[in-house]
Design a protein around this motif. Structure first.
Motif, PDB file in Angstrom:
ATOM      1  N   VAL A 308      37.678 -11.679  13.338  1.00  0.00           N
ATOM      2  CA  VAL A 308      36.852 -12.606  14.126  1.00  0.00           C
ATOM      3  C   VAL A 308      37.579 -13.000  15.405  1.00  0.00           C
ATOM      4  O   VAL A 308      36.989 -13.054  16.492  1.00  0.00           O
ATOM      5  N   LYS A 309      38.912 -13.278  15.264  1.00  0.00           N
ATOM      6  CA  LYS A 309      39.690 -13.664  16.443  1.00  0.00           C
ATOM      7  C   LYS A 309      39.706 -12.537  17.471  1.00  0.00           C
ATOM      8  O   LYS A 309      39.496 -12.771  18.679  1.00  0.00           O
ATOM      9  N   ASN A 310      39.968 -11.305  16.993  1.00  0.00           N
ATOM     10  CA  ASN A 310      40.013 -10.180  17.928  1.00  0.00           C
ATOM     11  C   ASN A 310      38.662  -9.972  18.607  1.00  0.00           C
ATOM     12  O   ASN A 310      38.589  -9.689  19.810  1.00  0.00           O
ATOM     13  N   ALA A 311      37.594 -10.104  17.802  1.00  0.00           N
ATOM     14  CA  ALA A 311      36.265  -9.948  18.392  1.00  0.00           C
ATOM     15  C   ALA A 311      35.993 -11.031  19.430  1.00  0.00           C
ATOM     16  O   ALA A 311      35.425 -10.767  20.503  1.00  0.00           O
ATOM     17  N   PHE A 312      36.432 -12.264  19.104  1.00  0.00           N
ATOM     18  CA  PHE A 312      36.214 -13.365  20.048  1.00  0.00           C
ATOM     19  C   PHE A 312      36.994 -13.143  21.337  1.00  0.00           C
ATOM     20  O   PHE A 312      36.468 -13.292  22.442  1.00  0.00           O
ATOM     21  N   VAL A 313      38.303 -12.763  21.179  1.00  0.00           N
ATOM     22  CA  VAL A 313      39.135 -12.555  22.366  1.00  0.00           C
ATOM     23  C   VAL A 313      38.591 -11.401  23.205  1.00  0.00           C
ATOM     24  O   VAL A 313      38.520 -11.478  24.437  1.00  0.00           O
ATOM     25  N   ALA A 314      38.194 -10.313  22.484  1.00  0.00           N
ATOM     26  CA  ALA A 314      37.655  -9.174  23.238  1.00  0.00           C
ATOM     27  C   ALA A 314      36.375  -9.565  23.966  1.00  0.00           C
ATOM     28  O   ALA A 314      36.165  -9.206  25.133  1.00  0.00           O
ATOM     29  N   ASN A 315      35.503 -10.313  23.291  1.00  0.00           N
ATOM     30  CA  ASN A 315      34.250 -10.740  23.918  1.00  0.00           C
ATOM     31  C   ASN A 315      34.513 -11.634  25.118  1.00  0.00           C
ATOM     32  O   ASN A 315      33.898 -11.478  26.187  1.00  0.00           O
ATOM     33  N   MET A 316      35.453 -12.593  24.923  1.00  0.00           N
ATOM     34  CA  MET A 316      35.774 -13.481  26.025  1.00  0.00           C
ATOM     35  C   MET A 316      36.377 -12.718  27.195  1.00  0.00           C
ATOM     36  O   MET A 316      36.124 -13.026  28.369  1.00  0.00           O
ATOM     37  N   SER A 317      37.218 -11.726  26.870  1.00  0.00           N
ATOM     38  CA  SER A 317      37.839 -10.941  27.944  1.00  0.00           C
ATOM     39  C   SER A 317      36.776 -10.208  28.748  1.00  0.00           C
ATOM     40  O   SER A 317      36.814 -10.185  29.990  1.00  0.00           O
ATOM     41  N   TYR A 318      35.829  -9.600  28.011  1.00  0.00           N
ATOM     42  CA  TYR A 318      34.763  -8.901  28.730  1.00  0.00           C
ATOM     43  C   TYR A 318      33.886  -9.881  29.508  1.00  0.00           C
ATOM     44  O   TYR A 318      33.401  -9.585  30.602  1.00  0.00           O
TER      45      TYR A 318
END
Length: 533
Positions: A308-318
């Protein structure tokens, strides 16, 4: 002796004076009597010689209660000299001599005790046996046998060693029993015929068996059937008998696990013993099973949280890229004059905006790299990687007027990996070194290698790092913020470098001292094309 009819005979000759002055004589043939006497003497001699060879002491008293014979063990046992025995001492004197030598039991009324032993002579053909506990700790077994002629035969057997062994055995049995009952494991010992021989309380309680049932030494198959009701799967009770048979008959150690109906879990094993028996052990592992399950559940939860954290960070980065792209585009349009000519101050502001956008974009890329893993499998020329990274940071080094040296040895060679990631590793190490070095300082990039591994070293003579900073240098999102404009805002360069190096199976080491500079060494194994990180 005389010869009569050609045969040698023994005669007893008598001469009797007669009143008339003559002599009358007669002879009695005693040949048979003499032969019987000789045979009796030979038998007695053989018997005494045999008694001398016994380990037990033997003493024989005649009808007059005098000592007529004793063997060598008797003399040694009671410390009696042959010359004293030759006087044929009386029974009472022998007992007194034994007492003087400390070879009689300690009694309060010795005369009364001695009188009781004299009664042995009058016992009506009844053998008497009693133990003697001597003051020195010796134990004698005394057997008194009245003889038909009124005499007495005494046999003294030294049982000291047997008593000591029996005592030691009893002690060992008590210690073993106490040890069995205090052990945490459930223990049962089965004989070669499959019958239960020994068990502890834990064994009885675990299997829920009655003490009376176990006291009957049941066979293992009967015992397993009685314990089946307590198992989560009663059919698995047959494993107990199979394990015991394997240990007793095949002499093989085997083990397994059982789940009980009450939720407990046990690891069990059957171990062959040297005497042909088998030891069956059961260990309660319920707590460890619950702990393993809790750790497994926690690990799954952590993995889910990490996803979930990785998905959140990746989403926020994009998501951050969209406004950055707009800011960068409009700033470039202003810089290009699309909004009209800008005054010099505004031009400087637009330039600062573009630099900040670039730094923020790089930061977004670094954050995204922390949450993603690339694959590596191509052959990478490390000298090209090092030179490419050096070329990227060369403007920064020139801006600070640093002495930036690059030393690449041909032995640096190749490895299997991801060229882009390795280039980023070297670039991040160089940026870290440049950010920590004062103007006109020195930064060195060195590369060499062996047949087993390649080594890349980045060193500087800058400010160095404190022990606290060193401890947190490779901790992502925990490194102190930079104080120089050329450094990363959150200091993600070293954590990223460490992550990429370890993904290639390598290691990173950092040595630094405040005011003495910093040395970072990367070691990469030559393992061909390893699997994805």
């Amino acid at each position: 002796p005389a010869t009569i009819g050609g045969a040698r005979r023994m005669l007893n000759v008598f001469d009797v004076p007669l009143p008339g002055g003559g002599v009358a004589g007669f002879a009695i043939d005693i040949e048979d009597l003499e032969q019987a006497r000789a045979a009796t003497k030979r038998f007695a001699d053989a018997q005494r010689e045999m008694l001398d060879r016994l380990s037990a002491g033997v003493a024989q008293f005649g009808s007059d209660r005098a000592l007529v014979f004793c063997n060598q063990p008797f003399q040694r046992l009671f410390a009696m000299k042959p010359e004293w025995i030759a006087d044929r001492p009386e029974f009472d004197r022998v007992l007194e001599r034994m007492r003087e030598a400390g070879r009689l039991p300690e009694v309060r009324d010795f005369p009364g005790w001695k009188a009781e032993r004299r009664e042995w002579f009058l016992a009506a053909d009844h053998r008497i046996e009693e133990p003697w506990h001597l003051p020195g700790g010796d134990h004698l077994r005394v057997v008194a046998q009245p003889l038909p002629d009124g005499g007495l035969l005494l046999i003294f057997e030294d049982r000291t060693e047997q008593v000591q062994l029996a005592t030691a055995r009893d002690t060992l049995l008590r210690v073993r029993t106490a040890t069995f009952d205090t052990l945490f494991e459930a223990l049962g010992v089965f004989a070669a015929d499959g019958r239960l021989q020994l068990w502890n309380n834990r064994f009885r309680q675990t299997l829920g068996l009655d003490e009376t049932f176990l006291a009957g030494h049941p066979r293992v198959d009967v015992l397993a059937q009685a314990a089946a009701a307590r198992l989560a799967a009663p059919g698995k009770a047959v494993l107990i008998s199979e394990m015991v048979r394997s240990a007793t008959l095949d002499r093989q150690q085997r083990g397994g696990s059982l789940a009980f109906a009450d939720g407990r879990h046990f690891d069990f094993a059957a171990v062959p013993l040297p005497d042909g028996n088998a030891l069956f052990t059961m260990l309660d592992v319920s707590d460890s099973r619950r702990m393993e399950q809790a750790l497994r559940d926690r690990n799954e939860a952590l993995e889910a949280a990490d996803r979930v954290k990785n998905a959140f960070v990746a989403n926020m980065s994009y998501e951050l890229r969209t406004p950055l792209t707009s800011i960068s585009g409009f700033a470039e349009m202003l810089q290009g004059g699309y909004g009209g000519e800008l005054p010099p101050t505004a031009i400087d502001y637009v330039k600062a905006i573009l630099e900040s956008v670039e730094r923020l974009g790089t930061l977004v890329d670094d954050v995204l790299d922390l949450t993603q893993h690339g694959e590596r499998g191509a052959v990478v020329e490390l000298s090209a990687v090092a030179q490419a990274a050096a070329d990227k940071v060369m403007p920064l080094a020139k801006a600070q007027k640093l002495d930036f040296a690059v030393e690449i040895d041909p032995s640096l060679g190749q490895i299997g990996g991801d060229a882009a990631r390795l280039t980023q590793v070297v670039e991040n190490l160089l940026r870290h070194a440049i950010a920590g070095t004062q103007e006109r300082g020195r930064v060195l990039l060195h590369g060499d290698g062996t047949a087993e591994a390649a080594r890349i070293v980045v060193s500087d003579n800058g400010r160095g790092m404190t022990a606290k900073a060193i401890a947190r240098a490779f901790d992502g999102f925990a490194t102190p913020a930079a104080t120089r404009g050329s450094d990363r805002a959150l200091g993600l360069g070293l954590p990223l470098a460490k992550q990429f190096v370890e993904a290639h199976g390598g290691t990173v080491t950092l040595m630094s001292e405040r005011g003495q500079g910093t040395v970072i060494t990367v070691t990469l194994p030559r393992t061909g094309a390893p699997p994805s990180a």
